[in-house]
Write a protein that holds these residues in place. Structure first.
Motif, PDB file in Angstrom:
ATOM      1  N   ALA A 208       0.508  -1.337   0.246  1.00  0.00           N
ATOM      2  CA  ALA A 208       0.355   0.417  -0.155  1.00  0.00           C
ATOM      3  C   ALA A 208       1.355   1.423  -0.356  1.00  0.00           C
ATOM      4  CB  ALA A 208      -0.862   0.227   1.651  1.00  0.00           C
ATOM      5  N   LEU A 209       1.882   1.104   0.505  1.00  0.00           N
ATOM      6  CA  LEU A 209       2.915   2.755   0.865  1.00  0.00           C
ATOM      7  C   LEU A 209       3.562   2.576  -0.678  1.00  0.00           C
ATOM      8  CD1 LEU A 209       4.417   2.300   4.305  1.00  0.00           C
ATOM      9  CD2 LEU A 209       2.798   3.646   3.569  1.00  0.00           C
ATOM     10  N   ARG A 210       4.046   1.606  -1.153  1.00  0.00           N
ATOM     11  CA  ARG A 210       4.678   1.800  -2.670  1.00  0.00           C
ATOM     12  C   ARG A 210       3.415   2.876  -3.923  1.00  0.00           C
ATOM     13  NH1 ARG A 210      10.169   0.750  -3.227  1.00  0.00           N
ATOM     14  NH2 ARG A 210       9.326   1.875  -5.887  1.00  0.00           N
ATOM     15  N   ALA A 211       2.551   1.963  -3.278  1.00  0.00           N
ATOM     16  CA  ALA A 211       1.617   2.592  -4.455  1.00  0.00           C
ATOM     17  C   ALA A 211       0.829   4.251  -4.237  1.00  0.00           C
ATOM     18  CB  ALA A 211       0.291   1.507  -4.154  1.00  0.00           C
ATOM     19  N   LEU A 212       0.899   3.652  -2.919  1.00  0.00           N
ATOM     20  CA  LEU A 212       0.485   5.381  -2.584  1.00  0.00           C
ATOM     21  C   LEU A 212       1.695   6.224  -2.552  1.00  0.00           C
ATOM     22  CD1 LEU A 212      -1.879   7.439  -0.823  1.00  0.00           C
ATOM     23  CD2 LEU A 212      -0.653   6.417   1.238  1.00  0.00           C
ATOM     24  N   ALA A 213       2.906   6.385  -2.503  1.00  0.00           N
ATOM     25  CA  ALA A 213       3.895   7.425  -2.152  1.00  0.00           C
ATOM     26  C   ALA A 213       4.090   8.173  -3.858  1.00  0.00           C
ATOM     27  CB  ALA A 213       5.588   6.556  -2.701  1.00  0.00           C
ATOM     28  N   PRO A 214       3.985   7.741  -5.217  1.00  0.00           N
ATOM     29  CA  PRO A 214       4.106   8.551  -6.070  1.00  0.00           C
ATOM     30  C   PRO A 214       2.638   9.529  -5.960  1.00  0.00           C
ATOM     31  CG  PRO A 214       4.061   6.135  -6.543  1.00  0.00           C
ATOM     32  CD  PRO A 214       3.880   5.900  -5.722  1.00  0.00           C
ATOM     33  N   ARG A 215       1.974   9.509  -4.796  1.00  0.00           N
ATOM     34  CA  ARG A 215       0.733  10.160  -5.311  1.00  0.00           C
ATOM     35  C   ARG A 215       0.657  11.346  -4.465  1.00  0.00           C
ATOM     36  NH1 ARG A 215      -4.427   6.303  -4.399  1.00  0.00           N
ATOM     37  NH2 ARG A 215      -5.432   8.300  -3.852  1.00  0.00           N
ATOM     38  N   VAL A 216       2.038  11.334  -3.453  1.00  0.00           N
ATOM     39  CA  VAL A 216       1.583  12.341  -2.771  1.00  0.00           C
ATOM     40  C   VAL A 216       2.815  13.315  -2.620  1.00  0.00           C
ATOM     41  CG1 VAL A 216       3.201  12.882  -0.127  1.00  0.00           C
ATOM     42  CG2 VAL A 216       2.282  10.224  -0.376  1.00  0.00           C
ATOM     43  N   VAL A 217       2.028  14.186  -2.426  1.00  0.00           N
ATOM     44  CA  VAL A 217       2.273  15.882  -3.480  1.00  0.00           C
ATOM     45  C   VAL A 217       4.065  16.258  -2.280  1.00  0.00           C
ATOM     46  CG1 VAL A 217       2.203  19.037  -3.192  1.00  0.00           C
ATOM     47  CG2 VAL A 217       0.156  16.797  -4.239  1.00  0.00           C
ATOM     48  N   ASP A 218       3.622  16.510  -0.354  1.00  0.00           N
ATOM     49  CA  ASP A 218       4.687  17.084  -0.009  1.00  0.00           C
ATOM     50  C   ASP A 218       6.087  16.157  -0.584  1.00  0.00           C
ATOM     51  OD1 ASP A 218       6.954  17.382   2.304  1.00  0.00           O
ATOM     52  OD2 ASP A 218       4.757  16.563   3.910  1.00  0.00           O
ATOM     53  N   PRO A 219       7.051  16.312  -1.172  1.00  0.00           N
ATOM     54  CA  PRO A 219       8.739  15.698  -1.119  1.00  0.00           C
ATOM     55  C   PRO A 219       8.987  14.675   0.283  1.00  0.00           C
ATOM     56  CG  PRO A 219       8.295  17.364  -0.895  1.00  0.00           C
ATOM     57  CD  PRO A 219       7.227  17.857  -1.321  1.00  0.00           C
ATOM     58  N   ALA A 220       9.364  15.430   1.372  1.00  0.00           N
ATOM     59  CA  ALA A 220       9.491  14.901   2.264  1.00  0.00           C
ATOM     60  C   ALA A 220       8.407  13.864   2.527  1.00  0.00           C
ATOM     61  CB  ALA A 220       9.362  15.920   3.366  1.00  0.00           C
ATOM     62  N   LEU A 221       7.300  13.653   2.502  1.00  0.00           N
ATOM     63  CA  LEU A 221       6.542  12.092   2.760  1.00  0.00           C
ATOM     64  C   LEU A 221       7.001  11.689   2.487  1.00  0.00           C
ATOM     65  CD1 LEU A 221       4.373  11.381   5.436  1.00  0.00           C
ATOM     66  CD2 LEU A 221       2.513  12.400   3.762  1.00  0.00           C
ATOM     67  N   ARG A 222       6.908  12.014   1.396  1.00  0.00           N
ATOM     68  CA  ARG A 222       6.714  10.535   0.185  1.00  0.00           C
ATOM     69  C   ARG A 222       7.909   9.911   0.369  1.00  0.00           C
ATOM     70  NH1 ARG A 222       5.831  13.440  -3.333  1.00  0.00           N
ATOM     71  NH2 ARG A 222       8.054  14.359  -4.604  1.00  0.00           N
ATOM     72  N   GLU A 223       9.529  11.398   0.398  1.00  0.00           N
ATOM     73  CA  GLU A 223      10.677  10.584   0.550  1.00  0.00           C
ATOM     74  C   GLU A 223      10.847   9.445   2.028  1.00  0.00           C
ATOM     75  OE1 GLU A 223      13.170  10.270  -0.586  1.00  0.00           O
ATOM     76  OE2 GLU A 223      12.889  11.448  -2.484  1.00  0.00           O
ATOM     77  N   GLU A 224      10.030   9.505   2.784  1.00  0.00           N
ATOM     78  CA  GLU A 224       9.429   9.170   4.248  1.00  0.00           C
ATOM     79  C   GLU A 224       8.469   7.768   4.298  1.00  0.00           C
ATOM     80  OE1 GLU A 224       7.390   9.241   8.736  1.00  0.00           O
ATOM     81  OE2 GLU A 224       7.452  11.335   6.760  1.00  0.00           O
ATOM     82  N   LEU A 225       7.675   7.907   3.032  1.00  0.00           N
ATOM     83  CA  LEU A 225       7.082   6.576   3.083  1.00  0.00           C
ATOM     84  C   LEU A 225       7.697   5.805   1.677  1.00  0.00           C
ATOM     85  CD1 LEU A 225       3.803   7.628   1.489  1.00  0.00           C
ATOM     86  CD2 LEU A 225       4.106   7.022   3.667  1.00  0.00           C
ATOM     87  N   LEU A 226       9.189   5.601   1.574  1.00  0.00           N
ATOM     88  CA  LEU A 226       9.633   5.461   0.467  1.00  0.00           C
ATOM     89  C   LEU A 226      11.042   4.826   1.491  1.00  0.00           C
ATOM     90  CD1 LEU A 226      10.666   6.895  -2.474  1.00  0.00           C
ATOM     91  CD2 LEU A 226       9.058   5.001  -2.571  1.00  0.00           C
ATOM     92  N   ALA A 227      11.569   4.996   2.321  1.00  0.00           N
ATOM     93  CA  ALA A 227      12.355   5.203   2.951  1.00  0.00           C
ATOM     94  C   ALA A 227      11.552   3.925   3.855  1.00  0.00           C
ATOM     95  CB  ALA A 227      12.837   6.413   4.236  1.00  0.00           C
TER      96      ALA A 227
END
Length: 307
Positions: A208-227
């Motif tokens: 779910a996190l992998r699918a959601l990450a590309p849709r996140v506008v906030d770059p810091a939150l996106r990096e947190e998800l991928l981390a």
């Protein structure tokens, strides 16, 4: 990036869209805030301005029911006036700030997420003339952008919280298994120690996190998800893993496949065409030396790409 910083990013993007789509010279807005420093619960603080020539509007705390924006908040629907200073359809707590900016025709659109009002966007003219349906429609579309960004952010935070909750028992089980195994096979021992049910929850959260990450506008939150995805994926990997060179999208597709998703479901989750999903899957299988979807998932897990 803090929540306030993320709010600013999302609001600025919406205001730019509103001005471009409507041709209105001024746009401004903010999201709900609470507490004594922000005018109390149920208020919106105007935090972002676009096209303004003064700072008079910045920082205004718009209470529900007050002024044009407060009316839109109370009714949960767009509202507009043609001549703000003399309108009888709104209260006039904010007239001084509106007059300082020279605004006359103003519209306000609430930002509503899951039936909860979260903010308001404004567009305005410095002349008194009606704002047509097209203008209102573009303003509503800009508000929808903010709503979608907030939905994605809420989902991301909820998933991170769920992963953190599951990480306790997973980490504890893994620590015991690694200490007992003392070798490259510790990963499989960790999964056994944790329990298949708990580990499946982690795998589902990873997908779910992998699918959601590309849709996140906030770059810091996106990096947190991928981390977090990276930590989950490497949790059961042996100390040395083979670099198979999968692209992020190939990993996204494999994460969905690992959760049991079909190509059609994977495409919907990732916002791709089914044919594109097939292409990513074929490429991943080739790099992993696999002949089936299941083999590819197993190989990706061995390589530390999936939990």
């Amino acid at each position: 990036m803090s929540a306030d910083g993320a709010d600013a990013v999302e609001m600025r993007a919406a205001l730019v869209r509103l001005r471009r789509g409507t041709g209105l010279p001024v746009a401004f807005g903010g999201l709900m805030a609470g507490g004594p420093m922000t005018g109390g619960a149920g208020s919106v603080r105007i935090g972002e301005l676009s096209g303004a020539v003064t700072g008079a509007l910045r920082g205004l705390a718009i209470a529900t029911g007050n002024g044009l924006g407060g009316k839109a908040l109370a009714l949960s629907r767009p509202c507009a006036v043609t001549d703000y200073p003399v309108s009888r359809h709104i209260s006039h707590e904010y007239d001084a700030a509106v007059a300082a900016e020279g605004l006359l025709s103003v519209l306000a659109v609430p930002v509503v997420v899951r039936r909860r009002v979260r903010g308001v966007l404004y567009g305005a003219l410095r002349t008194a003339r009606p704002l047509g349906d097209r203008t209102l429609g573009e303003a509503v579309a800009a508000a929808r952008d903010v709503e979608q960004a907030l939905v994605v952010r809420d989902e991301a935070r909820a998933l991170l919280a769920a992963v953190a909750g599951a990480a306790g028992p997973v980490a504890g089980g893994m620590a015991g298994a690694v200490a007992g195994a003392g070798g490259p096979a510790a990963g499989s021992g960790a999964v056994a120690a944790v329990g298949s049910a708990a580990w499946e929850e982690v795998r589902e959260a990873h997908g779910a996190l992998r699918a959601l990450a590309p849709r996140v506008v906030d770059p810091a939150l996106r990096e947190e998800l991928l981390a977090v995805c990276g930590r989950l994926a490497s949790a059961t990997a042996p100390p040395r893993v083979r670099d198979v060179g999968l692209t992020p999208r190939e990993v996204d597709v494999l994460a969905c496949v690992a959760s049991g998703a079909t190509n059609a479901v994977t495409a919907e989750r990732l916002g791709l065409r089914p044919e594109t999903v097939k292409g990513y899957l074929r490429s991943a299988m080739r790099k992993l030396g696999s002949h089936t979807r299941l083999e590819a998932v197993v190989a990706a897990r061995r390589a530390g790409l999936l939990p």
